[in-house]
Design an enzyme around this catalytic site. Structure first.
Site, PDB file in Angstrom:
ATOM      1  N   LYS A 122       0.842  -1.210   0.000  1.00  0.00           N
ATOM      2  CA  LYS A 122       0.000   0.000   0.000  1.00  0.00           C
ATOM      3  C   LYS A 122       0.871   1.250   0.000  1.00  0.00           C
ATOM      4  O   LYS A 122       0.685   2.169  -0.817  1.00  0.00           O
ATOM      5  CB  LYS A 122      -0.942   0.003   1.194  1.00  0.00           C
ATOM      6  CG  LYS A 122      -1.849   1.227   1.263  1.00  0.00           C
ATOM      7  CD  LYS A 122      -1.438   2.134   2.401  1.00  0.00           C
ATOM      8  CE  LYS A 122      -2.291   3.388   2.449  1.00  0.00           C
ATOM      9  NZ  LYS A 122      -1.984   4.244   3.598  1.00  0.00           N
ATOM     10  N   ASP A 141      -6.356   1.136   0.914  1.00  0.00           N
ATOM     11  CA  ASP A 141      -6.372   1.454   2.340  1.00  0.00           C
ATOM     12  C   ASP A 141      -7.742   1.056   2.873  1.00  0.00           C
ATOM     13  O   ASP A 141      -8.504   0.359   2.197  1.00  0.00           O
ATOM     14  CB  ASP A 141      -6.053   2.939   2.577  1.00  0.00           C
ATOM     15  CG  ASP A 141      -7.158   3.860   2.073  1.00  0.00           C
ATOM     16  OD1 ASP A 141      -8.110   3.370   1.409  1.00  0.00           O
ATOM     17  OD2 ASP A 141      -7.088   5.071   2.342  1.00  0.00           O
TER      18      ASP A 141
END
Length: 216
Positions: A122, A141
């Protein structure tokens, strides 16, 4: 409503109308700043991180500066972001790694970035998508995960498996837009509690999976 190429294209079109200039809300000027800010944003709002980095970035202009600072001083600087001891340790060791292995420069590949302390896919995607405009993957996220699950785009639970499914659905040339746009949508419309379904630009293509309370 099965997920289809047509549905994804409709989602993309509507997101582009709603968020034509979608971008990550962290303030940054260099890839290093974005990398540090993304680490600090874990379990902390972007707004608070931006307040901290306003003074943090001028104080630490290079990876070398973070690598050499006393850990207690860095902890004090990062205190407002929460979990500051862990974050200070991560930022310092990550920057030491940058200095030792990459001459203080942030690498431009996923394979290299994820070897750095505290950097998972991420965070690496945020840097590659945002700082280098490289479609390395899709930022996943908590917001992107929630929106994707509610819309029926994925039934997966982990960021990694959600990303893999989204990468099959979303055209690669749209990956760098999709992440920031869906983050904004999840932050301000498809919120965790009381999502604003009646004013959502995606309401006609959303399955509303798991949504029990809306503002209808």
């Amino acid at each position: 409503m099965p997920t289809s190429t047509q549905n994804v294209q409709t989602i993309l079109n509507n997101l582009k109308q709603a968020y034509p200039n979608a971008k990550y809300e962290l303030d940054w000027e260099t890839p290093l700043q974005l990398l540090v800010a993304t680490i600090l944003a874990a379990q902390c709002t972007d707004e608070r991180v931006n307040k901290v980095t306003k003074t943090l970035f001028p104080k630490y202009p290079t990876a070398q500066a973070y690598a050499e600072v006393d850990i207690l001083e860095l902890e004090e600087d990062l205190k407002p972001t929460g979990f500051y001891r862990n974050k200070a340790k991560t930022v310092k060791s990550m920057c030491q790694d940058l200095v030792e292995r990459y001459g203080g420069e942030v690498p431009k590949t996923m394979d290299e970035l994820v070897t750095l302390p505290g950097v998972a896919r991420k965070t690496a995607n945020v840097v590659l998508n945002t700082a280098f405009n490289m479609p390395s993957g899709i930022i996943v996220d908590t917001h992107v995960a929630r929106v994707s699950q509610r819309m029926g785009l994925t039934k997966r639970k982990t960021p990694e498996t959600i990303e893999q499914e989204l990468m099959l659905l979303v055209p690669q040339e749209e990956w760098t837009f999709w992440g920031p746009a869906v983050v904004l949508h999840g932050r301000y419309t498809c919120t965790a509690k009381k999502p604003k379904c009646s004013e959502c630009v995606l309401k006609n293509v959303c399955e509303k999976i798991g949504v029990t309370t809306t503002d209808n």
